[in-house]
Structure formats: C-alpha cells, structure tokens
Write a protein that holds these residues in place. Structure first.
Motif, PDB file in Angstrom:
ATOM      1  N   GLN A 184     -16.867  17.785  12.081  1.00 30.00           N
ATOM      2  CA  GLN A 184     -15.727  18.659  11.434  1.00 30.00           C
ATOM      3  C   GLN A 184     -16.293  20.150  11.869  1.00 30.00           C
ATOM      4  O   GLN A 184     -15.452  20.892  11.403  1.00 30.00           O
ATOM      5  CB  GLN A 184     -15.956  18.493   9.801  1.00 30.00           C
ATOM      6  CG  GLN A 184     -15.430  17.115   9.299  1.00 30.00           C
ATOM      7  CD  GLN A 184     -15.470  17.239   7.656  1.00 30.00           C
ATOM      8  OE1 GLN A 184     -16.317  17.950   7.129  1.00 30.00           O
ATOM      9  NE2 GLN A 184     -14.898  16.191   7.144  1.00 30.00           N
ATOM     10  N   VAL A 185     -17.224  20.294  12.452  1.00 30.74           N
ATOM     11  CA  VAL A 185     -17.610  21.674  13.048  1.00 30.74           C
ATOM     12  C   VAL A 185     -16.939  21.737  14.376  1.00 30.74           C
ATOM     13  O   VAL A 185     -17.395  21.307  15.403  1.00 30.74           O
ATOM     14  CB  VAL A 185     -19.151  21.934  13.141  1.00 30.74           C
ATOM     15  CG1 VAL A 185     -19.468  23.266  13.600  1.00 30.74           C
ATOM     16  CG2 VAL A 185     -19.737  21.627  11.767  1.00 30.74           C
ATOM     17  N   SER A 186     -15.951  22.760  14.278  1.00 32.51           N
ATOM     18  CA  SER A 186     -15.067  22.854  15.839  1.00 32.51           C
ATOM     19  C   SER A 186     -15.864  24.132  16.357  1.00 32.51           C
ATOM     20  O   SER A 186     -14.999  25.191  16.637  1.00 32.51           O
ATOM     21  CB  SER A 186     -13.574  23.177  15.490  1.00 32.51           C
ATOM     22  OG  SER A 186     -13.413  24.112  14.408  1.00 32.51           O
ATOM     23  N   ARG A 228     -19.446  24.995   9.315  1.00 34.39           N
ATOM     24  CA  ARG A 228     -18.040  24.965   9.149  1.00 34.39           C
ATOM     25  C   ARG A 228     -17.635  25.979   8.425  1.00 34.39           C
ATOM     26  O   ARG A 228     -16.569  26.555   8.801  1.00 34.39           O
ATOM     27  CB  ARG A 228     -17.609  23.489   8.652  1.00 34.39           C
ATOM     28  CG  ARG A 228     -16.475  23.244   8.504  1.00 34.39           C
ATOM     29  CD  ARG A 228     -16.146  21.747   8.197  1.00 34.39           C
ATOM     30  NE  ARG A 228     -16.688  21.589   6.949  1.00 34.39           N
ATOM     31  CZ  ARG A 228     -16.122  21.309   5.577  1.00 34.39           C
ATOM     32  NH1 ARG A 228     -14.912  22.065   5.542  1.00 34.39           N
ATOM     33  NH2 ARG A 228     -16.733  21.049   4.610  1.00 34.39           N
ATOM     34  N   HIS A 229     -18.235  26.532   7.462  1.00 38.05           N
ATOM     35  CA  HIS A 229     -17.714  27.530   6.509  1.00 38.05           C
ATOM     36  C   HIS A 229     -17.906  28.980   7.329  1.00 38.05           C
ATOM     37  O   HIS A 229     -16.897  29.802   6.915  1.00 38.05           O
ATOM     38  CB  HIS A 229     -18.501  27.659   5.011  1.00 38.05           C
ATOM     39  CG  HIS A 229     -18.050  26.774   4.366  1.00 38.05           C
ATOM     40  ND1 HIS A 229     -16.980  26.798   3.189  1.00 38.05           N
ATOM     41  CD2 HIS A 229     -18.314  25.234   4.039  1.00 38.05           C
ATOM     42  CE1 HIS A 229     -16.639  25.963   2.603  1.00 38.05           C
ATOM     43  NE2 HIS A 229     -17.441  24.793   3.069  1.00 38.05           N
ATOM     44  N   LEU A 265     -17.594  29.334  10.513  1.00 42.16           N
ATOM     45  CA  LEU A 265     -16.744  29.394  11.564  1.00 42.16           C
ATOM     46  C   LEU A 265     -15.314  29.614  10.937  1.00 42.16           C
ATOM     47  O   LEU A 265     -14.375  30.338  11.405  1.00 42.16           O
ATOM     48  CB  LEU A 265     -16.783  28.205  12.340  1.00 42.16           C
ATOM     49  CG  LEU A 265     -17.855  27.932  13.156  1.00 42.16           C
ATOM     50  CD1 LEU A 265     -17.641  26.637  13.886  1.00 42.16           C
ATOM     51  CD2 LEU A 265     -18.210  29.002  14.159  1.00 42.16           C
ATOM     52  N   SER A 266     -15.022  29.053   9.695  1.00 40.85           N
ATOM     53  CA  SER A 266     -13.629  29.086   9.015  1.00 40.85           C
ATOM     54  C   SER A 266     -13.418  30.496   8.624  1.00 40.85           C
ATOM     55  O   SER A 266     -12.407  30.847   8.364  1.00 40.85           O
ATOM     56  CB  SER A 266     -13.420  28.045   8.096  1.00 40.85           C
ATOM     57  OG  SER A 266     -14.507  28.420   6.982  1.00 40.85           O
ATOM     58  N   HIS A 267     -14.832  31.343   8.217  1.00 39.43           N
ATOM     59  CA  HIS A 267     -14.259  32.611   7.664  1.00 39.43           C
ATOM     60  C   HIS A 267     -14.527  33.835   8.777  1.00 39.43           C
ATOM     61  O   HIS A 267     -14.977  35.116   8.648  1.00 39.43           O
ATOM     62  CB  HIS A 267     -15.617  32.881   6.681  1.00 39.43           C
ATOM     63  CG  HIS A 267     -15.169  32.218   5.415  1.00 39.43           C
ATOM     64  ND1 HIS A 267     -15.495  30.892   5.328  1.00 39.43           N
ATOM     65  CD2 HIS A 267     -14.681  32.461   4.345  1.00 39.43           C
ATOM     66  CE1 HIS A 267     -15.095  30.427   3.941  1.00 39.43           C
ATOM     67  NE2 HIS A 267     -14.693  31.459   3.509  1.00 39.43           N
ATOM     68  N   GLU A 312     -13.655  27.064  19.013  1.00 38.91           N
ATOM     69  CA  GLU A 312     -14.003  28.551  18.250  1.00 38.91           C
ATOM     70  C   GLU A 312     -14.605  29.542  19.380  1.00 38.91           C
ATOM     71  O   GLU A 312     -14.168  30.554  19.901  1.00 38.91           O
ATOM     72  CB  GLU A 312     -14.823  28.532  17.050  1.00 38.91           C
ATOM     73  CG  GLU A 312     -14.145  28.211  16.006  1.00 38.91           C
ATOM     74  CD  GLU A 312     -12.936  28.804  15.404  1.00 38.91           C
ATOM     75  OE1 GLU A 312     -13.276  30.225  15.667  1.00 38.91           O
ATOM     76  OE2 GLU A 312     -12.046  28.633  14.775  1.00 38.91           O
ATOM     77  N   TYR A 363     -22.605  21.734   7.285  1.00 31.17           N
ATOM     78  CA  TYR A 363     -21.688  22.554   6.035  1.00 31.17           C
ATOM     79  C   TYR A 363     -21.619  23.780   6.317  1.00 31.17           C
ATOM     80  O   TYR A 363     -20.371  24.387   6.154  1.00 31.17           O
ATOM     81  CB  TYR A 363     -22.261  21.712   4.910  1.00 31.17           C
ATOM     82  CG  TYR A 363     -21.131  22.313   3.685  1.00 31.17           C
ATOM     83  CD1 TYR A 363     -20.060  21.462   3.422  1.00 31.17           C
ATOM     84  CD2 TYR A 363     -21.624  23.456   2.973  1.00 31.17           C
ATOM     85  CE1 TYR A 363     -19.290  22.043   2.213  1.00 31.17           C
ATOM     86  CE2 TYR A 363     -21.073  23.674   1.542  1.00 31.17           C
ATOM     87  CZ  TYR A 363     -19.686  23.065   1.628  1.00 31.17           C
ATOM     88  OH  TYR A 363     -18.789  23.485   0.475  1.00 31.17           O
TER      89      TYR A 363
END
Length: 387
Positions: free
Chosen positions: A292-294, A229-230, A232-234, A298, A226
């Motif tokens: 869900q962790v790409s 994922r955040h 990487l998204s940031h 990336e 979790y």
C-alpha cells in the motif's frame, strides 16, 4: 621380681572380686530395666548397661539429671540414659544421656529465645497487621493513599509548563518550541524588510533546526510502512524535494537521499523474502502493508529521478556513494529519464575515470578491494543498466 609378682597377683585378685560383684548384681532379681521416654524417643549412649527384659509393671522410673545419681533396686531408667557401675561402692548410677541432654538443652534454649524475643507489644502489632491484611477495603484505601502521596510528592517538585511560561513572561523571557522558532524565522525570511545578510543568517538557523527534524522523520519512517503511507499521502516527498533544492552544502541532501534509499531497499527486501521463505501470518501482513506504500510512483511524480543525480556534483566521496546507491535503487522506475539526462551520463564518465586512478593508487599500497574500488563497481553497475 618378687614385688612385681605380688602386684600382679593383687591386681588379678581385685579384678576377680569386681567380676564377682558384677555377676551378683546382674543376677539380682531387681535387674536394670530400660523404658521408653514419655515423648516416644529411644536412644542410647556409649556408657549404657546391657538392657535386660523384665516385667515393667509397677516399676519406678527415675528421671536422670546431668549429675550421677544412685539407682535403687527395682528402679528403671528411660532409654538413652547413661548407666554405670561404681566399682568403689558397688552401686548403679545413672545420669541423662548426651542425646537427651542435647535435645533438652536445645528445646530449653529455643523456648527461652521465643519468650525473650516476643513481647506483648509485638503480639499486639502482629494481631493488628493480621486484621488489616484481612480487610480488603482498608488495603485498597491504603494503596490509594500511598499513590496519592507519591503523586503529590512528585508534583510538588515540578511546576506546570503554562505556569512556567507565565512566570517567564513576567520576566520578559519568551519560551518557544522548535516549530514556533521555525515559523518565526520563515516569517522573517519572507518579510520584505529583511536584508540579504539577515536572510543568510535565517537560513543557517533553519538549517540547524531542520537538521534535527530529519533525524526524527527518518526514525519514524524506517521499517514502518503504515507511517510511510501517511507520510506520502500528506505530501512528505514534496516537502523533502523543496528542502533538497534549498540545501547548498549537501549535508541535508545526503540524509534525504539516504532515507529514500532505505525506504526503497526495505520494501524490496520484504518482497524478495516471500519468494524463498514459507510465509507466516506476520510476514504476509507486512507484505500487504508495504504493497500500500506507493513510493515508486511518488518518487517519479515528484521529480526525484532528476534531483538525486545532482548529489554527484559534490566533492565528498561519501555523498557520491550515497547518490550512486540511490540511483541504482531507483533505476527500475527512472531508467528512461536516466538515459535522456546528458548531465548524468557525463558525470558518470568523469567519475569513473577519476576513481579508476584512485583505485590504481590503492593497489600500489596493497589495497586491491578498497573503498574507491567499491565506488567504481557502483558506477559500472549503473552504466550497465543504462545501456
């Protein structure tokens, strides 16, 4: 001889008289009677006479004491009493038995102890405590008062941070957090008035501060999909790539590459574990979270396929080992770029020759499977994938 015969005859005569006297007493109509104690206990001692059953109506029961006392005809004694026949007087005598004495003494002692230990003040305190325990409102109030007392006691020992900052500001002292210090140093670094020496000094300070924050980031990301994922998204990988490029010593680069290798490996291990094991609910949830962790996409997008090989240029064996392990983990997504990277191919050939010589030195001293042999195996595995 005659004297001895006379003594024996006298002793026999005395014994005969005693036996006759006992027989007359036992045969008397007022024979000895044993009755139960008032508390229902029965007992007996080693010195008790044989019990004789007679009519117990209108019998006078004698309560024995610790001293021997003479029994009169028609008197009875409680069970457990000690009775004897006084051969000199021919009278029956009785005293309290050992078990009775023990019971009486213990009971008397406990009564005295209770009377001596419990005072009127103790009784008043106990009654007051019982009333307090039975009052839930009072108990809750006392608990709240206790908690408040503890809070006030702790608060009195420490001061709020804002108050400390105000006091220090009055003393011309500035308290800054690590983030505030890094922002200030970056502003100084980007200032046009900064000299080259000042910028080098700023970079050294930033290196130390960032060195502590990587440890923190790695602790938050490992085995926590979790959070990954955040991160990487940031834009977390973009920030790491900039730090990787800015690090000249290689220490920060190595830690970044090690963290990326751990993230790739743990996701792969979770995926492989589901192939052989019966999946439970928690494992299925972890597989879902890691899906869900790409991370691979990336890494490819942010240029890590060309950044990690740069760590092979270091002279530290540990840095090279970490880079080789990360390159192998990234091979499924970066293989095409590896094959087009001539610098990577040249580095692998040079390192293979160098470490093979070191392996020969290890074998001379008897270390056939040493550290350098492990590095050679990593190089061979990467070259095999790149063919």
């Amino acid at each position: 001889m005659q004297l001895m015969t006379s003594c024996a005859a006298g002793a026999a005569l005395l014994l005969l008289l005693h036996c006759c006297q006992i027989a007359s007493i036992v045969g008397h109509e007022s024979a000895l009677t044993v009755v139960k104690n008032p508390d229902g206990r029965e007992g007996g001692g080693a010195d008790e006479e044989t019990e004789v059953a007679v009519d117990e109506e209108d019998l006078e029961v004698v309560q024995p004491t610790e001293d021997w006392q003479t029994l009169k005809p028609g008197q009875a004694v409680p069970a457990g009493s000690h009775v004897r026949l006084n051969l000199q007087t021919g009278q029956r005598e009785v005293r309290i038995g050992k078990e009775q004495l023990k019971y009486w003494t213990q009971e008397h002692r406990e009564t005295e102890e209770i009377q001596s230990t419990i005072s009127p003040d103790d009784l008043k305190w106990a009654m007051k405590k019982m009333k307090e325990e039975l009052n839930p409102v009072r108990k809750e109030t006392d608990r709240q008062l206790t908690v408040q007392h503890i809070h006030d006691s702790v608060a009195s020992k420490y001061r709020p941070l804002d108050e400390l900052k105000r006091d220090l500001a009055q003393l011309d002292l500035l308290v800054e957090t690590d983030v505030q210090i890094m922002k200030r140093l970056l502003d100084q670094f980007n200032s046009s008035n900064s000299t080259t020496e000042q910028r080098l000094s700023i970079l050294l300070e930033l290196e130390y501060l960032v060195h502590q924050v990587l440890f923190a980031v790695a602790a938050l990301l490992r085995n926590f999909p979790y959070s990954q994922r955040h991160f990487l998204s940031h834009g977390g990988l973009q920030v790491l790539s900039e730090l990787f490029k800015a690090d000249g010593g290689g220490v920060l680069r190595t830690r970044i590459v090690t963290m990326l290798y751990d993230m790739i490996s743990e996701k792969e291990l979770i995926s492989q574990a589901g192939l052989d094991l019966v999946l439970d609910a928690s494992h299925e949830e972890r597989v879902h979270q890691y899906s869900q962790v790409s991370l691979q996409g990336e890494l490819l997008e942010k240029g890590w396929c060309s950044l990690v090989p740069q760590l092979l240029e270091s002279t530290e064996h540990d840095y090279r080992e970490k880079a080789l392990r990360a390159l192998l983990a990234m091979a499924p997504m970066c293989l095409d770029q590896y094959r087009l990277d001539s610098s990577l191919l040249g580095s692998l050939l040079s390192l293979r020759d160098q470490y093979q010589e070191m392996v020969q030195s290890e074998m001379i001293v008897g270390e056939e499977n040493g550290y350098f042999a492990e590095i050679v195996e990593l190089i061979h595995a990467l070259q095999f994938k790149m063919k």
